[in-house]
Scaffold this motif. Structure first.
Motif, PDB file in Angstrom:
ATOM      1  N   ILE A 140      45.481 -28.654 -50.903  1.00  0.00           N
ATOM      2  CA  ILE A 140      45.805 -28.806 -49.445  1.00  0.00           C
ATOM      3  C   ILE A 140      44.744 -30.153 -48.916  1.00  0.00           C
ATOM      4  O   ILE A 140      43.828 -30.334 -49.174  1.00  0.00           O
ATOM      5  CB  ILE A 140      44.941 -27.632 -48.567  1.00  0.00           C
ATOM      6  CG1 ILE A 140      46.205 -26.329 -48.619  1.00  0.00           C
ATOM      7  CG2 ILE A 140      44.847 -28.122 -47.125  1.00  0.00           C
ATOM      8  CD1 ILE A 140      45.365 -25.192 -47.956  1.00  0.00           C
ATOM      9  N   GLU A 141      45.783 -31.074 -48.162  1.00  0.00           N
ATOM     10  CA  GLU A 141      44.966 -32.092 -47.585  1.00  0.00           C
ATOM     11  C   GLU A 141      44.801 -32.215 -46.022  1.00  0.00           C
ATOM     12  O   GLU A 141      43.997 -32.644 -45.411  1.00  0.00           O
ATOM     13  CB  GLU A 141      45.958 -33.465 -47.848  1.00  0.00           C
ATOM     14  CG  GLU A 141      46.327 -33.754 -49.318  1.00  0.00           C
ATOM     15  CD  GLU A 141      47.514 -34.697 -49.552  1.00  0.00           C
ATOM     16  OE1 GLU A 141      47.827 -35.241 -48.458  1.00  0.00           O
ATOM     17  OE2 GLU A 141      47.662 -34.902 -51.002  1.00  0.00           O
ATOM     18  N   THR A 142      45.604 -31.424 -45.347  1.00  0.00           N
ATOM     19  CA  THR A 142      45.588 -31.297 -43.931  1.00  0.00           C
ATOM     20  C   THR A 142      45.573 -29.744 -43.533  1.00  0.00           C
ATOM     21  O   THR A 142      46.487 -28.740 -44.228  1.00  0.00           O
ATOM     22  CB  THR A 142      46.925 -31.865 -43.285  1.00  0.00           C
ATOM     23  OG1 THR A 142      46.956 -33.188 -43.631  1.00  0.00           O
ATOM     24  CG2 THR A 142      46.636 -31.625 -41.719  1.00  0.00           C
ATOM     25  N   PHE A 143      44.398 -29.067 -42.761  1.00  0.00           N
ATOM     26  CA  PHE A 143      44.374 -27.775 -42.545  1.00  0.00           C
ATOM     27  C   PHE A 143      44.002 -27.633 -41.151  1.00  0.00           C
ATOM     28  O   PHE A 143      43.097 -27.978 -40.746  1.00  0.00           O
ATOM     29  CB  PHE A 143      43.413 -27.228 -43.478  1.00  0.00           C
ATOM     30  CG  PHE A 143      43.134 -25.707 -43.401  1.00  0.00           C
ATOM     31  CD1 PHE A 143      44.083 -24.896 -42.621  1.00  0.00           C
ATOM     32  CD2 PHE A 143      42.139 -25.011 -43.507  1.00  0.00           C
ATOM     33  CE1 PHE A 143      44.102 -23.435 -42.672  1.00  0.00           C
ATOM     34  CE2 PHE A 143      42.183 -23.608 -43.895  1.00  0.00           C
ATOM     35  CZ  PHE A 143      43.076 -22.879 -43.096  1.00  0.00           C
ATOM     36  N   GLY A 144      44.937 -26.949 -40.171  1.00  0.00           N
ATOM     37  CA  GLY A 144      44.665 -26.764 -38.976  1.00  0.00           C
ATOM     38  C   GLY A 144      44.594 -25.572 -38.451  1.00  0.00           C
ATOM     39  O   GLY A 144      45.685 -24.759 -38.717  1.00  0.00           O
ATOM     40  N   ALA A 145      43.463 -25.068 -37.877  1.00  0.00           N
ATOM     41  CA  ALA A 145      43.505 -23.503 -37.577  1.00  0.00           C
ATOM     42  C   ALA A 145      42.754 -23.472 -36.245  1.00  0.00           C
ATOM     43  O   ALA A 145      41.746 -22.779 -35.829  1.00  0.00           O
ATOM     44  CB  ALA A 145      42.765 -22.567 -38.565  1.00  0.00           C
ATOM     45  N   ARG A 146      42.952 -24.370 -35.422  1.00  0.00           N
ATOM     46  CA  ARG A 146      42.278 -24.330 -33.873  1.00  0.00           C
ATOM     47  C   ARG A 146      42.983 -23.424 -32.995  1.00  0.00           C
ATOM     48  O   ARG A 146      43.879 -22.765 -33.212  1.00  0.00           O
ATOM     49  CB  ARG A 146      42.465 -25.434 -33.131  1.00  0.00           C
ATOM     50  CG  ARG A 146      43.835 -26.177 -32.643  1.00  0.00           C
ATOM     51  CD  ARG A 146      43.978 -27.425 -32.106  1.00  0.00           C
ATOM     52  NE  ARG A 146      45.075 -27.859 -31.450  1.00  0.00           N
ATOM     53  CZ  ARG A 146      46.109 -28.297 -32.071  1.00  0.00           C
ATOM     54  NH1 ARG A 146      45.997 -28.909 -33.167  1.00  0.00           N
ATOM     55  NH2 ARG A 146      47.002 -28.803 -31.276  1.00  0.00           N
ATOM     56  N   GLY A 147      42.179 -22.912 -31.845  1.00  0.00           N
ATOM     57  CA  GLY A 147      42.443 -21.950 -31.156  1.00  0.00           C
ATOM     58  C   GLY A 147      42.542 -20.556 -31.651  1.00  0.00           C
ATOM     59  O   GLY A 147      43.330 -19.763 -31.320  1.00  0.00           O
ATOM     60  N   ASN A 148      41.689 -20.382 -32.415  1.00  0.00           N
ATOM     61  CA  ASN A 148      41.583 -18.903 -32.867  1.00  0.00           C
ATOM     62  C   ASN A 148      40.220 -18.254 -32.781  1.00  0.00           C
ATOM     63  O   ASN A 148      39.451 -18.705 -31.819  1.00  0.00           O
ATOM     64  CB  ASN A 148      41.957 -18.930 -34.483  1.00  0.00           C
ATOM     65  CG  ASN A 148      43.358 -19.557 -34.848  1.00  0.00           C
ATOM     66  OD1 ASN A 148      44.153 -18.635 -34.208  1.00  0.00           O
ATOM     67  ND2 ASN A 148      43.575 -20.465 -35.465  1.00  0.00           N
ATOM     68  N   GLU A 149      39.935 -17.120 -33.439  1.00  0.00           N
ATOM     69  CA  GLU A 149      38.586 -16.446 -33.415  1.00  0.00           C
ATOM     70  C   GLU A 149      37.868 -16.409 -34.586  1.00  0.00           C
ATOM     71  O   GLU A 149      37.299 -15.321 -34.890  1.00  0.00           O
ATOM     72  CB  GLU A 149      38.923 -14.810 -32.914  1.00  0.00           C
ATOM     73  CG  GLU A 149      39.945 -14.950 -31.829  1.00  0.00           C
ATOM     74  CD  GLU A 149      40.225 -13.559 -31.289  1.00  0.00           C
ATOM     75  OE1 GLU A 149      39.757 -12.582 -31.822  1.00  0.00           O
ATOM     76  OE2 GLU A 149      41.189 -13.380 -30.406  1.00  0.00           O
ATOM     77  N   ILE A 150      37.990 -17.538 -35.533  1.00  0.00           N
ATOM     78  CA  ILE A 150      37.133 -17.585 -36.548  1.00  0.00           C
ATOM     79  C   ILE A 150      35.633 -17.824 -36.426  1.00  0.00           C
ATOM     80  O   ILE A 150      35.249 -18.693 -35.738  1.00  0.00           O
ATOM     81  CB  ILE A 150      37.792 -18.722 -37.567  1.00  0.00           C
ATOM     82  CG1 ILE A 150      39.160 -18.588 -37.850  1.00  0.00           C
ATOM     83  CG2 ILE A 150      37.108 -18.899 -38.755  1.00  0.00           C
ATOM     84  CD1 ILE A 150      39.871 -19.823 -38.278  1.00  0.00           C
ATOM     85  N   LYS A 151      34.754 -17.010 -37.251  1.00  0.00           N
ATOM     86  CA  LYS A 151      33.404 -17.024 -36.716  1.00  0.00           C
ATOM     87  C   LYS A 151      32.606 -17.770 -38.052  1.00  0.00           C
ATOM     88  O   LYS A 151      31.780 -18.403 -37.897  1.00  0.00           O
ATOM     89  CB  LYS A 151      32.912 -15.709 -36.660  1.00  0.00           C
ATOM     90  CG  LYS A 151      33.099 -14.929 -35.452  1.00  0.00           C
ATOM     91  CD  LYS A 151      32.637 -13.509 -35.232  1.00  0.00           C
ATOM     92  CE  LYS A 151      33.179 -12.951 -33.837  1.00  0.00           C
ATOM     93  NZ  LYS A 151      32.440 -11.559 -33.956  1.00  0.00           N
ATOM     94  N   LYS A 152      33.219 -17.610 -39.095  1.00  0.00           N
ATOM     95  CA  LYS A 152      32.540 -18.093 -40.537  1.00  0.00           C
ATOM     96  C   LYS A 152      33.770 -18.571 -41.382  1.00  0.00           C
ATOM     97  O   LYS A 152      34.977 -18.246 -41.409  1.00  0.00           O
ATOM     98  CB  LYS A 152      31.828 -17.088 -41.374  1.00  0.00           C
ATOM     99  CG  LYS A 152      30.839 -16.312 -40.392  1.00  0.00           C
ATOM    100  CD  LYS A 152      29.667 -17.287 -40.464  1.00  0.00           C
ATOM    101  CE  LYS A 152      28.411 -16.414 -39.599  1.00  0.00           C
ATOM    102  NZ  LYS A 152      27.370 -17.325 -39.853  1.00  0.00           N
ATOM    103  N   LEU A 153      33.500 -19.690 -42.138  1.00  0.00           N
ATOM    104  CA  LEU A 153      34.435 -20.278 -42.914  1.00  0.00           C
ATOM    105  C   LEU A 153      34.006 -19.706 -44.378  1.00  0.00           C
ATOM    106  O   LEU A 153      32.899 -19.613 -44.761  1.00  0.00           O
ATOM    107  CB  LEU A 153      34.309 -21.790 -43.277  1.00  0.00           C
ATOM    108  CG  LEU A 153      34.739 -22.514 -41.945  1.00  0.00           C
ATOM    109  CD1 LEU A 153      34.447 -23.922 -42.040  1.00  0.00           C
ATOM    110  CD2 LEU A 153      36.124 -22.257 -41.381  1.00  0.00           C
TER     111      LEU A 153
END
Length: 323
Positions: A140-153
């Motif tokens: 993976i070179e590009t990863f987009g997960a905006r506008g969500n409810e993620i608290k931890k990576l």
């Protein structure tokens, strides 16, 4: 009139699919056909490499989509999916996947089967967490997960050694995992509108980082003595954080690349390429709609070097060698 319109639209769609099948096309664009189900005919187009299904009303993918073994691009953004379609995880040749703007709130562990994945978008899906298995997707070179409810990576995000573009804007992240320091190729990081209370220390270890967006968080202090660690970054955006004015003044004296004002708010970059020397290249995908991220191509028989390679063995019998 609606029934006539629907009849014409459905028949046009079938004609497009049949044309792709007859021509052994590499690309099939079924965007905006208002379809709820994918016609079985699509899964017989076994030469397809790119399939665009975005902006429809699809609620489920057929199991026989796994027949498209050559598929490397799949767009399903702006549909009506209520869960991650597990059958997608069997398309192990996928390089580009967009599932944005569906009601998908979890990514299954099987996401780790997509070991060829290079670009992955899951913006605005109510996603609550990213599974540890994402670390298996090492390309993976590009990863987009905006506008969500993620608290931890997950700690496994540190295994994404090729990751250069990460946007997690508008989530609930309050810290970064220690393994984040292993992202040696990360050039662009968007953590705007999260719940960070300080500049994550891991950022100073990212030698390739050029743009870091931390605006609209809860950062209320800046360690002035540690700012020298960030000198190689072109821009650290700290706009709209509750930082004392005196601290801001000291920070600006110490580190010229820090911004407390949105200097790029009126700029829209049309490319993701950060190879240029333009100091003003900024958060391109943050200033356009998710739909515009895709480059949808019309159905056709474009023969780039990668695509035509599949036919070289079949053509070999026509080659004559002259001495």
């Amino acid at each position: 009139m609606n029934s006539v319109y629907q009849f014409i639209k459905e028949n046009h769609m079938l004609a497009v699919i049949e044309l792709a099948q007859n021509r052994k096309a590499f690309t099939l664009n079924l965007s905006r056909f208002e379809i709820k189900e994918i016609p079985d005919l699509v899964t017989t187009c076994n030469t397809l490499m790119k399939l665009y299904l975005d902006h429809n009303e699809i609620i489920k993918l057929p199991d026989n989509i796994i027949n498209l073994t050559r598929l490397h691009t799949l767009t399903l953004d702006y549909n009506c999916l209520k869960e991650f379609p597990l059958v997608v995880c069997e398309l192990t040749g996928l390089k580009y996947l967009n599932l944005s703007c569906n009601e998908i709130n979890t990514l299954p562990p099987q996401i780790g089967h997509l070991t060829s994945l290079q670009v992955f978008w899951c913006n605005n899906t109510n996603l609550q967490h990213i599974p540890e298995e994402i670390g298996n997707c090492e390309l993976i070179e590009t990863f987009g997960a905006r506008g969500n409810e993620i608290k931890k990576l997950p700690e496994s995000i540190g295994l994404l050694k090729k990751l250069s573009w990460l946007t997690l804007e508008n989530n609930q992240i309050d810290s970064l995992p220690e393994a984040f320091v292993a992202l040696n190729k990360l050039a662009h990081l968007n953590l705007k509108r999260n719940q960070l209370k300080e500049i994550p220390k891991q950022i100073s270890e990212l030698k390739k980082l050029q743009y870091c967006f931390l605006n609209c968080n809860q950062i209320n202090n800046v360690d002035i003595d540690s700012l020298d660690k960030y000198n190689l970054i072109k821009l650290i955006d700290l706009e709209d954080n509750p930082i004392d004015a005196t601290v801001k003044d000291l920070a600006l004296l110490k580190c010229k690349n820090i911004s407390f004002e949105n200097k790029d708010s009126n700029q829209t970059s049309t490319t993701q390429n950060d190879d240029s020397d333009d100091e003003d290249v900024s958060d391109w995908e943050n200033s356009i709609d998710t739909s515009d991220i895709d480059t949808n191509e019309e159905t056709g028989d474009e023969h780039d070097p990668e695509d035509i390679s599949m036919f070289i063995p079949a053509l070999a019998k026509y080659i004559t060698t002259f001495n």
